[in-house]
Design an enzyme around this catalytic site. Structure first.
Site, PDB file in Angstrom:
ATOM      1  N   GLU A  65       0.822  -1.213   0.000  1.00  0.00           N
ATOM      2  CA  GLU A  65       0.000   0.000   0.000  1.00  0.00           C
ATOM      3  C   GLU A  65       0.855   1.262   0.000  1.00  0.00           C
ATOM      4  O   GLU A  65       1.946   1.293   0.579  1.00  0.00           O
ATOM      5  CB  GLU A  65      -0.915  -0.011   1.228  1.00  0.00           C
ATOM      6  CG  GLU A  65      -1.866  -1.197   1.226  1.00  0.00           C
ATOM      7  CD  GLU A  65      -2.528  -1.430   2.564  1.00  0.00           C
ATOM      8  OE1 GLU A  65      -3.558  -2.123   2.597  1.00  0.00           O
ATOM      9  OE2 GLU A  65      -2.025  -0.909   3.576  1.00  0.00           O
TER      10      GLU A  65
ATOM     11  N   GLU B 187      -4.743  40.626  32.101  1.00  0.00           N
ATOM     12  CA  GLU B 187      -3.751  40.859  33.152  1.00  0.00           C
ATOM     13  C   GLU B 187      -4.096  42.145  33.879  1.00  0.00           C
ATOM     14  O   GLU B 187      -4.825  42.990  33.363  1.00  0.00           O
ATOM     15  CB  GLU B 187      -2.343  40.921  32.570  1.00  0.00           C
ATOM     16  CG  GLU B 187      -2.107  42.013  31.543  1.00  0.00           C
ATOM     17  CD  GLU B 187      -0.715  41.939  30.951  1.00  0.00           C
ATOM     18  OE1 GLU B 187       0.019  42.944  31.029  1.00  0.00           O
ATOM     19  OE2 GLU B 187      -0.352  40.880  30.414  1.00  0.00           O
TER      20      GLU B 187
END
EC number: 3.2.1.2
Length: 345
Positions: A87, A249
């Site tokens: 494959e 923050e």
């Protein structure tokens, strides 16, 4: 008749000596797979001066010459093997010795020296030398599920980019929003200057990082028409609309419980009854200095972190939070004193 032609190690003359081990596909743990020659050396003279492609070509020519009298009538199709089990794929899910079991994700097979050399060359050609040292190291193991790994999970395993946006809250209550305009934020009473920024960051998968999360409107000078809470609310709506993560923050060093409560409220994006049903993705606590490690400040900080960790909708027992904070402060006291002394030097 359909004939299957598989190009394997045996057919290109591999005997397991010399360059042999490095011809095999190799995973990041050094496990080699001998089903097929690594494509990393397809065109390199690794087989006594010849390349695997040359050997494949010789094999195919020999097949043609020996069976040419059968081609076209008896032999009407030739299926050429292109990889493991014939494959076109890498040997990423080998069942031998229980290495892989269905439905594991398998593993990348790019760690033989030829594949790594190819990676390095491609990285140099792209001007990204740092990409060329190794293959993925956070893609899990053969039997992991995708979401078990940083590489494949939805959020990805790379470093997030965060862009910091200034919290210009003074004169926010005026018609002109002059301080924002002079800083480059075209935000006025009639135009949302942060939505376009949020949309741009969303296109690039970046995080919108915003400051002044700890501030309250009434704490600011009245004549400056400051409105940090309203500004945070605007950002919550803009980032929700653009579907971009919002981080925050604090702008000033605050260690008091009043500021902590404001951060908790803002981080849940539940600002003034805002219907935005989500939370900030991250919060940066500024700043680490000796004041943070003052016993009372440290106790309050410990409680604050616990509440932040539990997130939106958590119901806190204040007595329990305080009790846990006191216990943690007691346990960490020697380290905290050491950190405070170190920061003063």
């Amino acid at each position: 008749m359909v004939v299957f032609v598989q190009n394997s190690f045996a057919q290109v003359g591999y005997r397991g000596d010399g360059e042999g081990p490095d011809l095999a596909y190799t995973d990041q743990w050094g496990r080699r797979n001998h089903e097929y020659v690594s494509l990393g050396c397809d065109t390199l003279p690794v087989l006594k001066g010849r390349s695997p492609v040359q050997c494949y070509a010789d094999f195919m020519r020999a097949f043609r010459d020996n069976f040419k009298h059968l081609l076209g009538h008896t032999i009407v199709e030739i299926q050429v093997g292109m990889g493991p089990a014939g494959e076109l794929r890498y040997p990423s899910y080998p069942e031998a010795n229980g290495t892989w079991k269905f439905p594991g994700i398998g593993a990348f097979q790019c760690y033989d020296k030829y594949m790594l050399s190819s990676l390095k060359a491609a990285a140099e050609a792209a001007g990204k030398l740092e990409w060329g040292s190794t293959g993925p190291t956070d893609a899990g193991h053969y039997n992991n599920w995708p979401e078990d790994t940083p590489f494949f999970k939805k959020e990805g395993g790379g470093v997030k980019i965060s862009v910091k946006i200034a919290g210009i809250h003074w004169h926010y209550g005026t018609r002109s929003h002059a301080p924002e305009l002079t800083a480059g934020y075209y935000n006025t009473r009639y135009r949302d200057g942060y939505l376009s920024i949020a949309q741009m960051l969303a296109r690039h998968g970046a995080v919108f990082n915003f400051t002044c999360i700890e501030m309250r409107d009434h704490e600011q000078p009245r004549d400056a028409l400051c409105a940090p809470e309203k500004l945070v609310k605007q950002l919550a709506f803009a980032t929700a609309s653009a579907q971009v993560p919002l981080a925050g923050e604090n702008a000033l060093p605050r260690y008091d419980e009043y500021a902590h409560e404001q951060i908790l409220q803002a981080s849940s994006l539940d600002v003034d009854g805002s219907p935005v049903d989500r939370e900030m993705c991250a919060f940066t606590y500024l700043r680490m200095n000796p004041s943070l490690f003052h016993p009372e400040n440290w106790r309050q900080f410990v409680g604050f972190v616990k509440k932040m960790n539990e997130g939106k909708g958590a119901r806190w027992c204040w007595e329990e939070v305080e009790r846990e904070a006191d216990q943690f402060v007691l346990v960490t006291q020697p380290f905290i004193q050491e950190a405070a002394v170190a920061l003063m030097h």
